[in-house]
Design a protein around this motif. Structure first.
Motif, mmCIF file in Angstrom:
data_model
loop_
_atom_site.group_PDB
_atom_site.id
_atom_site.type_symbol
_atom_site.label_atom_id
_atom_site.label_comp_id
_atom_site.label_asym_id
_atom_site.label_seq_id
_atom_site.Cartn_x
_atom_site.Cartn_y
_atom_site.Cartn_z
ATOM 1 N N SER A 11 -5.547 6.148 -4.567
ATOM 2 C CA SER A 11 -5.834 4.826 -4.034
ATOM 3 C C SER A 11 -4.597 4.233 -3.372
ATOM 4 O O SER A 11 -4.679 3.611 -2.302
ATOM 5 N N GLY A 12 -3.435 4.421 -4.018
ATOM 6 C CA GLY A 12 -2.194 3.930 -3.426
ATOM 7 C C GLY A 12 -1.875 4.612 -2.113
ATOM 8 O O GLY A 12 -1.434 3.970 -1.146
ATOM 9 N N ILE A 13 -2.107 5.930 -2.082
ATOM 10 C CA ILE A 13 -1.869 6.670 -0.840
ATOM 11 C C ILE A 13 -2.793 6.173 0.261
ATOM 12 O O ILE A 13 -2.377 5.966 1.417
ATOM 13 N N LEU A 14 -4.080 5.965 -0.086
ATOM 14 C CA LEU A 14 -5.045 5.491 0.904
ATOM 15 C C LEU A 14 -4.667 4.096 1.405
ATOM 16 O O LEU A 14 -4.745 3.812 2.608
ATOM 17 N N ALA A 15 -4.252 3.215 0.470
ATOM 18 C CA ALA A 15 -3.861 1.870 0.877
ATOM 19 C C ALA A 15 -2.645 1.908 1.794
ATOM 20 O O ALA A 15 -2.575 1.161 2.782
ATOM 21 N N GLU A 16 -1.688 2.768 1.491
ATOM 22 C CA GLU A 16 -0.501 2.872 2.333
ATOM 23 C C GLU A 16 -0.853 3.430 3.707
ATOM 24 O O GLU A 16 -0.338 2.960 4.738
ATOM 25 N N ARG A 17 -1.739 4.415 3.749
ATOM 26 C CA ARG A 17 -2.166 4.941 5.044
ATOM 27 C C ARG A 17 -2.872 3.867 5.866
ATOM 28 O O ARG A 17 -2.660 3.766 7.082
ATOM 29 N N THR A 18 -3.721 3.081 5.182
ATOM 30 C CA THR A 18 -4.424 2.004 5.891
ATOM 31 C C THR A 18 -3.434 0.994 6.451
ATOM 32 O O THR A 18 -3.561 0.542 7.589
#
Length: 423
Positions: A201-208
């Motif tokens: 989730s953190g990786i996805l949020a950072e990518r977003t």
């Protein structure tokens, strides 16, 4: 009183060993007295071997029952004890001195039989204990010959029942420990899965975040550089020098912004000023680059907005102005920033060629080639703050974009430090 399963297991094993030793001791005493009494040696030896063999088979069955409680059938133990009692009766017929083994039979009855079966069985054994000396000696037993064995039978049954209860509790505790171990293993597995999900989730949020910031800053800067370079290709020398200076300034700003995107810092335009000043600088730069007339209108007190709100509205304005520059062919654009008691709103209105906003809204999610990523990312960013983004446009009638954020939710989620964030 709670007892550790390992300690309870040792207690049960010790009590079982004592029972075996007691059985052997009573057998030896009975055999010695039988030999002294002149019992027939060969029948006595054969019956004794049969008794010991049967008892050994039952002891092995008992160990299996302790290691695997669900393996043996409860009725099997009762049948074993009945067989052992029959062999013991044969020994008693050879010599009444073997009645000593009745105490071990009473102990086993409490372990291997239900109370409903153990009581009549124990009474039958007691009857053999009382009748055997009477038959052998030809004289009825006295009161001590009846009361003594009866007390022994009651004591043995009570003792075996207590030991049986301890065995059951030990089994239940062992099952409980195994269940707790399994639950702990499942908990550790779930914890690992949760940690993995949080990392993803953190990786996805950072990518977003990176995709939004790159689109709203770097991509728009490159677009400006491209437009300036194309204009410089057909401009005269003086105009070309001016355009090169603008290209250099835009590239320099993009470089700084790129570093800030990587570090997740606030946009450079917001440093040392406020949202209104940042919008004014962006509009002035766009007017210089494109020749489009720009106008900024500010209504309300905007000096203490949370940084996250300023960033969201600034990104929405940058995305809207980028579309004006690249697609609208507008001659005039007006940006209005309004703060009320409970919300702040940003409106961007141009007089360009416009587009079918309803058709785009229906097709954009399934047709990314139509563009509009900046609008979708701005809407997602605003929704995270409880706000939203509305677009009104028709072909040939310009475009109006309205971004809004409720200040109550924004301030509660991101409180402002007025000393550090004073503009």
């Amino acid at each position: 009183m709670l007892v550790h399963p390992a300690r309870a297991g040792r207690v049960v094993s010790s009590m079982t060993a004592v029972q075996h030793v007691l059985f052997a001791l009573l057998l030896v005493i009975g055999l010695v007295r039988a030999v002294q009494d002149g019992a027939a040696t060969v029948p006595l030896l054969l019956a004794t071997l049969a008794l010991v063999g049967w008892y050994a088979a039952g002891a092995r069955l008992g160990r299996r029952a302790q290691d695997q409680p669900s393996a043996p059938r409860p009725a099997l133990g009762a049948w074993f004890l009945l067989g052992l009692a029959l062999v013991w009766v044969a020994l008693v017929l050879i010599s009444h001195e073997l009645v000593w083994l009745a105490f071990s039979l009473w102990l086993l009855a409490g372990h291997l039989m239900t109370t409903r079966v153990a009581l009549p069985f124990s009474l039958a054994v007691l009857g053999v204990v009382v009748a055997a000396p009477w038959h052998a000696l030809g004289a009825p037993p006295g009161a001590a010959g009846i009361i003594g064995p009866a007390v022994g039978a009651a004591f043995a049954l009570a003792l075996s029942r207590g030991q049986q209860r301890l065995v059951r509790e030990n089994i239940e505790r062992r099952r409980l420990v195994e269940s707790l171990v399994r639950a702990q293993a499942e908990s550790e597995l779930l914890h690992a899965e949760l940690a993995s999900a949080q990392r993803e989730s953190g990786i996805l949020a950072e990518r977003t975040r990176l995709s939004r910031d790159i689109h709203d800053t770097l991509a728009q800067g490159f677009s400006s550089i491209l437009l300036l370079a194309r204009a410089g290709a057909v401009a005269d020398a003086d105009r070309r020098a001016e355009l090169l200076a603008q290209i250099e300034a835009t590239a320099s700003d993009n470089l700084v912004e790129a570093r800030r995107v990587v570090g997740a810092l606030a946009p450079q335009q917001l440093e040392g000023s406020g949202l209104a000043s940042a919008l004014r600088r962006i509009l002035d730069a766009q007017a210089d680059e494109t020749g489009v007339a720009t106008e900024l209108r500010v209504e309300g007190d905007l000096a203490s907005l949370p940084t996250v709100v300023e960033v969201a509205l600034l990104r929405a304005a940058q995305g809207a102005l980028a579309n004006v520059r690249e697609h609208s062919a507008a001659r005039h654009v007006v940006v209005t920033l309004t703060e009320s008691d409970d919300s702040v709103r940003l409106d961007v209105v141009d007089d360009g060629r416009g587009f079918d906003a309803a058709a785009w809204a229906r097709a954009a999610p399934s047709a990314p080639e139509l563009g509009g990523y900046g609008l979708r990312s701005s809407r997602a960013r605003l929704r995270e703050l409880g706000g939203g983004l509305e677009i009104e446009s028709q072909a040939g009638s310009g475009t109006a974009l309205s971004a809004y954020v409720p200040l109550t939710q924004a301030f509660s989620s991101h409180p402002v430090d007025h000393e550090e964030d004073h503009r």
